[in-house]
Scaffold this motif. Structure first.
Motif, short mmCIF file in Angstrom:
data_model
loop_
_atom_site.label_atom_id
_atom_site.label_comp_id
_atom_site.label_asym_id
_atom_site.label_seq_id
_atom_site.Cartn_x
_atom_site.Cartn_y
_atom_site.Cartn_z
N VAL A 124 47.89 83.60 -28.31
CA VAL A 124 48.38 84.96 -28.30
C VAL A 124 47.51 85.89 -27.44
O VAL A 124 47.90 87.00 -27.13
N PHE A 125 46.33 85.38 -27.00
CA PHE A 125 45.42 86.20 -26.21
C PHE A 125 45.29 85.63 -24.80
O PHE A 125 45.06 84.44 -24.59
N LYS A 126 45.41 86.53 -23.83
CA LYS A 126 45.34 86.15 -22.43
C LYS A 126 43.89 86.02 -21.97
O LYS A 126 43.54 85.09 -21.24
N PHE A 127 43.04 86.98 -22.37
CA PHE A 127 41.63 86.95 -22.02
C PHE A 127 40.80 87.12 -23.28
O PHE A 127 41.16 87.91 -24.17
N VAL A 128 39.69 86.39 -23.34
CA VAL A 128 38.77 86.49 -24.47
C VAL A 128 37.37 86.71 -23.92
O VAL A 128 36.88 85.91 -23.12
N LEU B 2 39.47 91.09 -27.05
CA LEU B 2 40.61 90.22 -26.86
C LEU B 2 41.77 90.98 -26.22
O LEU B 2 42.22 92.00 -26.74
N THR B 3 42.24 90.45 -25.10
CA THR B 3 43.38 91.06 -24.40
C THR B 3 44.64 90.24 -24.72
O THR B 3 44.72 89.07 -24.34
N PRO B 4 45.61 90.84 -25.44
CA PRO B 4 46.80 90.07 -25.84
C PRO B 4 47.67 89.69 -24.64
O PRO B 4 47.72 90.40 -23.63
N ARG B 5 48.33 88.57 -24.77
CA ARG B 5 49.38 88.21 -23.83
C ARG B 5 50.62 89.03 -24.16
O ARG B 5 50.67 89.72 -25.18
N GLN B 6 51.62 88.94 -23.30
CA GLN B 6 52.89 89.58 -23.62
C GLN B 6 53.44 88.92 -24.88
O GLN B 6 53.67 87.70 -24.92
N ILE B 7 53.64 89.73 -25.91
CA ILE B 7 54.00 89.16 -27.21
C ILE B 7 55.36 88.48 -27.17
O ILE B 7 55.55 87.40 -27.75
N GLN B 8 56.33 89.06 -26.48
CA GLN B 8 57.65 88.46 -26.40
C GLN B 8 58.01 88.17 -24.94
O GLN B 8 57.63 88.92 -24.04
N SER B 9 58.73 87.09 -24.73
CA SER B 9 59.19 86.76 -23.38
C SER B 9 60.57 86.12 -23.46
O SER B 9 60.90 85.42 -24.43
N LEU B 10 61.36 86.34 -22.43
CA LEU B 10 62.70 85.80 -22.33
C LEU B 10 62.82 85.11 -20.97
O LEU B 10 62.50 85.70 -19.94
N ARG B 11 63.24 83.85 -20.99
CA ARG B 11 63.31 83.09 -19.73
C ARG B 11 64.67 82.41 -19.61
O ARG B 11 65.16 81.79 -20.56
N LEU B 12 65.27 82.56 -18.44
CA LEU B 12 66.55 81.92 -18.16
C LEU B 12 66.33 80.86 -17.08
O LEU B 12 65.75 81.14 -16.04
N GLU B 13 66.78 79.63 -17.34
CA GLU B 13 66.62 78.54 -16.40
C GLU B 13 67.99 77.98 -16.04
O GLU B 13 68.84 77.77 -16.91
N ARG C 160 52.69 88.34 -37.46
CA ARG C 160 51.41 89.01 -37.23
C ARG C 160 50.20 88.09 -37.49
O ARG C 160 49.08 88.54 -37.65
N GLY C 161 50.45 86.78 -37.51
CA GLY C 161 49.37 85.84 -37.73
C GLY C 161 49.24 84.83 -36.60
O GLY C 161 48.82 83.69 -36.81
N ALA C 162 49.62 85.23 -35.38
CA ALA C 162 49.61 84.37 -34.19
C ALA C 162 50.56 83.19 -34.32
O ALA C 162 50.38 82.16 -33.67
N GLU C 163 51.59 83.34 -35.15
CA GLU C 163 52.62 82.30 -35.23
C GLU C 163 53.51 82.39 -34.00
O GLU C 163 53.95 83.47 -33.60
N GLN C 164 53.80 81.25 -33.41
CA GLN C 164 54.67 81.22 -32.24
C GLN C 164 56.07 80.78 -32.66
O GLN C 164 56.25 79.69 -33.22
#
Length: 775
Positions: A334-338, A358-369, A395-399
């Motif tokens: 969930v973190f991009k930089f530590v 801790l710098t968070p990554r983008q929490i949500q993403s949508l990808r079309l392939e 809110r517990g780093a669950e993906q």
């Protein structure tokens, strides 16, 4: 025999002339007074050291000399030749630029060689390896505008270690150094070696870092060598702290406060929005188990940091826990930089606060392939995937990952009632960064263990034959011992196959083929699966390996409880559906050898077996093995190979192609080379097949036997790989070299190859388009 010998002599003579021609043509490009540098040779004059020591010293010295001469191939310098013949380009692009500066190689001249500098390197390196008072001289030998340099070294006798002392004093850091002395790398009787001394200083530094000496540095250690005590080429070593070692380096530090900023943003720092609270009162309302989490918006549950952070208040600093914490925070996903900072909070008590930014990554993403494909069976199609990912679901780093997809394959140029295929479905996965279980699972790995829950549904329609509804679900754990070893255990892995709309046309087909009937049978498959992966492919090595072993046990406990293990006339059922029982094991071993930075060899060996028992006479079709296709034996169309020597040509070619087996053997080898930037080429050979465990009268020759070697299919081909960083587009053209269903003695096809025959090309040249490497 004489004819072959004369032919060989002719080839050798022509090759020699070509070598001399290219060699001479390179020197003609030199200006007046210039000489082409052809390399250096080191001669060692010493009768007191062994032949092995001489060879090792000579190789090491020659490797350290600069510059290196132009590269050669069979005595020739083709790269230098391309440089010389190419015109000087006007721009940094175009064919001439590519030929001269990308393919070609600038000449290395004698004037580029600093012989005095190399002489100093030889003397210094020799002394660093224990050859004290080494002296070197050099001489230049030239002929026909070529020159080489010969360095002569008189190293003298090699000095050996005779006594190692760790000097004592009253400081705390020295006391810890004494505790580390027992595992010293400096051994009596071993040669004096500066590299070993450097490694010893690093070893002491690493040991002290594990004992709280955060500010210590290897340069604080000095190793004094005394060769005057013993004149018989022996040296005594004295390990001690330098007199000017800073006081801070001698202090043992412990952790005071642990403070986490889970929403750290470097842009906020630049704009002055970021500040670190420096007093405990301002942190108290965010405290959790002696960890202070600065998260006013409550984006993260503090419990995740309690599991990820190894430092607690009062702990003595050690580097292992420092690195473990950083790696576990990264592996949460969930973190991009530590970033980690230590700030002294009490210099008198030798304590500091540990800050995690801790710098968070983008929490949500949508990808079309979107994907289009075609194959040599005159089928074309496409696939569309929509994927949504939430990296902090509870809110517990669950993906949480959800996907919907649709795919279709249709016969191009075929009849209106062709057997087209349609697939569509959805699947979801919840990955929890801990082991959810009634038992306690402790992992000291740098990687966070995970609990994975998956659910899926797929609708599959073969337009003229049948419809299948596939339901899947699993619950299990994924954990890594280290960067090389990974385990995955699915306690329960369920597949339910429910057929619908089976047409009369398909029923007529499976009247002739019982294996096709099993495709549309209701199936309930459940049981544990376990896989183990070992890999070194991420390491910067010349040789790397990858291994994955999988064990799949279906219905074993249920079989015992229901009595299905005892042979009876009728299958046992659950909810009116017969459940499957089988044991399956599969091994995938890969070996990679890197010749240069631009060329490598990749090999793979697959061996697998699935054995039905108890409630099942056959292994479910979806769990069997298949051969052929773009990631398997590429000279045969997907799933058309086997089993054994069974000839698929006896089937209705417009009906059904998939052939499966209970045993699989496959071997692949592929040479890969970079041609230019994103363009790579490959030459490959594939071999293997699948077989049945039990005899099938409708597929003669399919059963595994001692004659299996004669039923191995072989194919070869060439390919291109377009590496665009974000994806690798692979184009492979292959042809069969050995066909297992041909008559014995006639299975090799070398005498049948005819590139000029359109009919042969249509039947034997298989073109594959794929994404990524096959292995």
């Amino acid at each position: 025999m004489n004819h072959k010998f004369h032919t060989y002599c002719k080839y050798l003579f022509v090759s020699g002339l070509a070598s001399v021609a290219i060699s001479c043509s390179n020197t003609r490009f030199l200006k007046q007074g210039q000489m082409l540098y052809t390399g250096a040779e080191v001669k060692i004059e010493n009768d007191t050291i062994s032949k092995k020591e001489k060879q090792e010293l000579q190789s090491a010295l020659e490797a350290n000399l600069t510059p290196k001469p132009n590269s050669t191939f069979l005595g020739m310098r083709p790269k230098l030749y391309f440089y010389n013949i190419a015109k000087e380009p006007k721009k940094d692009k175009g064919f001439n630029y590519w030929l001269k500066y990308k393919i070609g190689e600038k000449p290395v001249l004698l004037g580029d060689v600093d012989r005095e500098f190399n002489k100093d390197i030889i003397e210094n390196y020799s002394e660093n390896k224990g050859y004290f008072n080494a002296k070197a001289t050099y001489d230049t030998v030239s002929k026909n505008k070529k020159a080489k340099v010969i360095y002569t070294v008189k190293p003298g006798a090699r000095y050996l270690v005779d006594g190692v002392k760790f000097q004592k004093d009253s400081s705390l850091v020295n006391h810890e150094i004494q505790n580390l002395a027992g595992k010293t790398l400096l051994k009596n009787g071993k040669p004096f070696d500066l590299d070993v001394i450097k490694a010893e200083r690093e070893r002491i530094d690493n040991g002290l870092k594990e004992r709280g000496f955060y500010y210590f540095h290897p340069d604080n250690i000095i190793v004094q060598a005394d060769s005057t005590v013993n004149k018989n080429h022996k040296v005594e070593l004295n390990v001690k702290l330098k007199d000017n070692t800073p006081d801070l380096s001698k202090q043992q530090f412990s952790i005071d406060k642990v403070i986490v900023f889970p929403n750290y943003n470097i842009q906020d720092v630049k704009e002055g929005k970021y500040s670190i609270p420096m007093n405990k009162d301002s942190l108290s309302k965010y405290a959790f188990d002696d960890i202070y989490v600065i998260d006013p918006q409550h984006k993260f549950k503090p419990k995740i940091f309690d599991r990820a952070l190894y430092f607690k208040k009062g702990d003595l600093y050690n580097r292992t826990n420092h690195n473990l914490t950083l790696n576990r925070l990264i592996s949460l996903g969930v973190f991009k930089f530590v970033k980690n900072e230590f700030v002294t909070s009490d210099s008198l008590q030798h304590k500091f606060d540990s800050y995690y930014l801790l710098t968070p990554r983008q929490i949500q993403s949508l990808r079309l392939e979107a994907l289009g494909r075609t194959n040599s069976a005159n089928y074309g199609g496409g696939e569309l995937n929509l994927n949504w990912t939430h990296r902090n679901f509870f809110r517990g780093a669950e993906q949480f990952k959800a996907a919907i997809y649709g795919a279709f394959d249709f016969q191009m140029g075929g009849p209106s009632n062709a057997n087209n295929m349609l697939r569509m479905g959805t699947n979801v996965q919840l990955s929890i960064p801990r082991i959810v279980a009634p038992f306690r699972f402790h992992s000291s790995s740098a990687f966070v263990p995970r609990t994975n829950i998956t659910l899926g549904y797929e609708f599959q329609n073969r337009t003229q034959y049948y419809t299948l509804n596939n339901f899947t679900g699993s619950f299990g754990y994924l954990w890594k011992e280290n960067v090389r070893k990974e385990h995955e255990l699915k306690i329960i892995d369920i597949t339910l196959v429910s057929p619908a709309n089976v047409t009369d046309a398909y029923e007529k087909l499976y009247e002739k083929n019982d294996a096709m009937k099993r495709v549309v049978e209701r199936q309930l498959i459940f049981g544990p699966t376990y896989s183990y992966t070992y890999t070194t492919t991420m390491l910067p090595r010349r040789n790397t390996v990858y291994y994955k072993g999988t064990v799949d046990l279906a219905g074993n406990i249920t079989g015992l409880l229901t009595g299905a293990n005892v042979k009876k006339d009728k299958q046992k059922e659950i909810f009116g559906i017969p459940f499957s029982q089988y044991a399956k094991i599969e091994n995938d071993f890969r070996f990679y050898h890197k010749f240069t930075e631009k060329s490598s060899l990749a090999t793979r060996f697959i061996a697998g077996m699935a054995y039905p028992y108890g409630n099942s006479q056959y292994v479910p079709f979806s769990k069997q093995f298949f051969a052929g296709g773009s990631n398997s034996i590429r000279a045969f169309r997907a799933r058309t190979l086997g089993p054994g020597s069974f000839d698929p040509r006896i089937l209705d070619q417009g009906a059904y192609f998939d052939q499966s087996g209970d045993i699989k053997l496959e071997l692949n080898a592929e040479y890969r080379a970079n041609l230019y930037k994103f363009l790579n080429a490959a030459v490959f050979v594939d071999a293997g097949n699948v077989w049945l465990i039990n005899n099938d009268p409708e597929r003669p020759g399919g059963k595994f036997s001692k004659d299996f070697v004669n039923e191995i299919a072989v194919g070869a081909g060439v390919g291109l790989r377009l590496d665009f960083s974000i994806l690798i587009l692979r184009l492979d053209l292959a042809m069969p070299l050995r066909v297992p269903y041909y008559e014995k003695g006639d299975r090799w096809t070398f005498n049948k190859i005819n590139f000029g025959d359109p009919s042969w090309r249509k039947d034997n040249l298989i073109f594959n388009i794929a994404i990524g490497y096959p292995f």
